[in-house]
Motif scaffolding. Structure first.
Motif, short mmCIF file in Angstrom:
data_model
loop_
_atom_site.label_atom_id
_atom_site.label_comp_id
_atom_site.label_asym_id
_atom_site.label_seq_id
_atom_site.Cartn_x
_atom_site.Cartn_y
_atom_site.Cartn_z
N UNK A 121 0.85 -1.20 0.00
CA UNK A 121 0.00 0.00 0.00
C UNK A 121 0.88 1.25 0.00
N UNK A 122 0.72 2.08 -1.04
CA UNK A 122 1.49 3.31 -1.19
C UNK A 122 0.55 4.50 -1.15
N UNK A 123 1.12 5.73 -1.05
CA UNK A 123 0.23 6.90 -1.05
C UNK A 123 -0.61 7.01 -2.32
N UNK A 124 -0.14 6.47 -3.45
CA UNK A 124 -0.86 6.61 -4.72
C UNK A 124 -1.84 5.46 -4.98
N UNK A 125 -1.76 4.42 -4.20
CA UNK A 125 -2.64 3.27 -4.43
C UNK A 125 -1.98 1.97 -4.01
N UNK A 126 -2.59 0.88 -4.45
CA UNK A 126 -2.06 -0.45 -4.09
C UNK A 126 -1.15 -0.95 -5.21
N UNK A 127 0.13 -1.17 -4.85
CA UNK A 127 1.11 -1.66 -5.82
C UNK A 127 1.18 -3.18 -5.71
N UNK A 128 0.92 -3.89 -6.84
CA UNK A 128 0.81 -5.35 -6.78
C UNK A 128 1.60 -6.01 -7.90
N UNK A 129 2.17 -7.17 -7.58
CA UNK A 129 2.65 -8.12 -8.57
C UNK A 129 1.73 -9.34 -8.49
N UNK A 130 1.23 -9.78 -9.64
CA UNK A 130 0.27 -10.90 -9.61
C UNK A 130 0.30 -11.64 -10.94
N UNK A 131 -0.23 -12.85 -10.93
CA UNK A 131 -0.49 -13.61 -12.14
C UNK A 131 -1.99 -13.59 -12.39
N UNK A 132 -2.37 -13.21 -13.60
CA UNK A 132 -3.80 -13.04 -13.91
C UNK A 132 -4.12 -13.74 -15.23
N UNK A 133 -5.43 -13.80 -15.52
CA UNK A 133 -5.89 -14.36 -16.79
C UNK A 133 -5.78 -13.30 -17.88
N UNK A 134 -5.93 -13.74 -19.12
CA UNK A 134 -5.84 -12.82 -20.25
C UNK A 134 -6.95 -11.77 -20.20
N UNK A 135 -8.16 -12.22 -19.81
CA UNK A 135 -9.30 -11.29 -19.75
C UNK A 135 -9.05 -10.24 -18.67
N UNK A 136 -8.61 -10.67 -17.50
CA UNK A 136 -8.37 -9.72 -16.42
C UNK A 136 -7.23 -8.76 -16.76
N UNK A 137 -6.22 -9.26 -17.45
CA UNK A 137 -5.11 -8.38 -17.84
C UNK A 137 -5.62 -7.25 -18.73
N UNK A 138 -6.57 -7.55 -19.61
CA UNK A 138 -7.13 -6.51 -20.46
C UNK A 138 -7.83 -5.42 -19.65
N UNK A 139 -8.51 -5.82 -18.59
CA UNK A 139 -9.20 -4.84 -17.75
C UNK A 139 -8.23 -4.03 -16.88
N UNK A 140 -7.00 -4.54 -16.73
CA UNK A 140 -6.01 -3.83 -15.90
C UNK A 140 -5.06 -2.97 -16.72
N UNK A 141 -5.28 -2.92 -18.04
CA UNK A 141 -4.31 -2.25 -18.93
C UNK A 141 -3.99 -0.83 -18.49
N UNK A 142 -5.01 -0.07 -18.06
CA UNK A 142 -4.80 1.35 -17.71
C UNK A 142 -3.94 1.52 -16.47
N UNK A 143 -3.74 0.46 -15.71
CA UNK A 143 -3.03 0.61 -14.43
C UNK A 143 -1.72 -0.19 -14.40
N UNK A 144 -1.30 -0.69 -15.57
CA UNK A 144 -0.04 -1.40 -15.63
C UNK A 144 1.13 -0.49 -15.37
N UNK A 145 2.12 -1.00 -14.64
CA UNK A 145 3.33 -0.21 -14.34
C UNK A 145 4.43 -0.63 -15.30
#
Length: 490
Positions: free
Chosen positions: A466-490
């Motif tokens: 947890x950082x001041x700007x949000x939750x910083x995460x490393x994770x393994x996800x599905x292809x569909x979920x990765x598409x929904x996370x595109x705007x927040x990729x680091x």
């Protein structure tokens, strides 16, 4: 119980003693392989009607009455066999006995005739049909059940001889399904299967079979021989059945659309699915209840489950998946039922994993596995991961379990009654279900708790901070979920 025409004892020995025969016979009357004439039927064995003991379900004690269902029909079972062993034939007849009892009948006796192929007129052969009639009279039966599917002419021919109602294995299974169907879809599927079975078996009587045109034909001057009662009874019945079948198919098509929508919703959310399939009475519903506390109906009865049950479950690391209990299969399952229940069986075809439940205490579990795989092939479920679940380990002989484990490398042994082996089964499901495989690094704003929740439920979290700007995460996800996370990729 009256004995009737016991299998000819010692006929094989008598044949072996004949000096003019340079061949050897097995105990059932078949020529032993390698004999000069090849495998063929001995005359006496071909004519023999073999009584199968231990099939009667008559009440022996009047005190049992209050614990038993009302029996409406008293039946004699009949089988014709030409391939396999006598044990296979008797197991098949015992399964028919269980089916008959499930349908609400009292089984009085069972007989087997060995012949190369069924008689085209009376199925058992005219002489054996007369002997069957004598057995029906002696036992006081009102129905004969044939262990096979009879052609309309064979059923009529046998009925004319034995003078009681004759039904075949297919009609018996359809009757059981009709009794057990509860949902609107299940009832529609069974009715469609029954109509598909009935359509080619319509038979008219007397004047109802008239083929005269009548009505419009007489009015339009088609001349002599064209005037009559109009549409015959059998034609009217056939038209009504076709109309009803068309309506049922439309209704089932609409229900299939609803089922497909629910299934698509689970697929979009990438919820893995597990289907429980197997032979009837193998313990599928008991396993579902053990895994999910579903409360599905459990009875020591064939085809207790017709309407599929779908329940949520979780892996040990918290990932959601669905468990679907499906209709049980049986040897020679009528093709009308496979077609009618195709939409239900698609739960298996679309699953990520199939738990193929086998009754380890059954006399011939390998034949059950073969029968189930045959039906799975019919619905296109041959490419799905399959795990053999050997159930009823508390009743199964250890050597049978060992034999199944040697033949089926991907298997697990459980007992739904005692709970033994279910930790191993859950671990196996965890390993075999598809897991997220795309590694991502994201920074999620605190107002996107929905995505954070999806990562926890649908993915594997590697690290979270947890950082001041949000939750910083490393994770393994599905292809569909990765598409929904595109705007927040680091």
């Amino acid at each position: 119980m009256t004995a009737h025409n016991d299998f000819l004892e010692g006929h094989a020995e008598a044949l072996a003693d004949r000096e003019d025969l340079d061949t050897r016979y097995d105990e059932s009357g078949f020529l032993i392989d390698g004999s000069p004439d090849g495998e063929q039927f001995d005359r006496e064995a071909r004519a023999a009607l073999r009584r199968v003991e231990g099939l009667s379900t008559e009440l022996q004690d009047v005190t049992e009455v209050e614990y038993r269902q009302l029996r409406l029909e008293r039946v004699v079972l009949a089988g014709v066999w030409g391939e396999g062993t006598i044990e296979d034939a008797e197991n098949s007849l015992r399964e028919l006995s269980a089916l008959a009892e499930t349908a609400g009948s009292t089984v009085l006796a069972g007989v087997l005739q060995r012949r190369m192929r069924p008689d085209p007129g009376t199925w058992m052969g005219s002489g054996k049909a007369v002997e069957l009639r004598d057995l029906v009279i002696a036992e006081g039966a009102d129905t004969v059940i044939a262990d096979g599917e009879l052609a309309p002419s064979q059923r009529r021919g046998l009925e004319d001889v034995v003078k009681v109602k004759v039904i075949d294995r297919t009609a018996l299974i359809l009757d059981i399904f009709a009794q057990h169907a509860k949902s609107k879809e299940g009832k529609a599927q069974v009715e469609l299967a029954q109509l598909q079975y009935l359509l080619p078996r319509l038979r008219g009587w007397g004047a109802s079979m008239s083929r005269q045109a009548g009505g419009q034909a007489g009015a339009t001057g088609q001349g002599m021989g064209s005037r009559g009662p109009g549409e015959t009874k059998i034609e009217l019945d056939r038209r009504r059945i076709n109309t009803r079948m068309s309506k049922l198919k439309r209704e089932l098509g609409g229900m299939k659309t609803m089922r497909d929508t629910k299934r698509h919703s689970r697929q979009v959310n990438h919820v893995p699915s597990v289907a429980i399939a197997g032979y009837t009475n193998a313990g599928k519903s008991s396993i579902l209840n053990r895994l999910t506390d579903a409360g599905a109906l459990v009875q020591n009865q064939l085809f207790a489950t017709l309407d599929p049950t779908v329940r949520r479950a979780e892996t040990s690391d918290g990932h959601l998946y669905t468990l679907a209990d499906t209709v049980g299969f049986v040897r020679d399952l009528p093709h009308q039922l496979v077609e009618a229940f195709r939409s239900t069986l698609e739960e298996v075809a679309d699953a990520d994993l199939v738990l193929h439940v086998v009754d380890g205490s059954h006399p011939d579990p390998e034949s059950q596995i073969t029968a189930v795989r045959g039906v799975l092939a019919d619905v296109g479920a041959t490419d799905i991961k399959e795990v053999i679940v050997i159930n009823k380990a508390d009743l199964a002989p250890p050597d049978v379990i060992a034999r199944l484990q040697r033949a089926e490398k991907h298997s697990v042994v459980v007992s739904a009654r005692t709970g033994a082996g279910f930790d191993d089964l859950r671990d196996l499901i965890d390993r075999e279900l598809p897991h997220p495989d795309l590694r991502v690094e994201v920074l999620l704003p605190y107002d996107r708790g929905d995505l954070l929740s999806r990562i926890h439920h649908e993915g594997d979290v590697i690290s979270s901070d947890h950082t001041p700007d949000g939750t910083h995460m490393h994770a393994k996800v599905t292809r569909i979920l990765r598409g929904d996370l595109t705007a927040y990729l680091v």
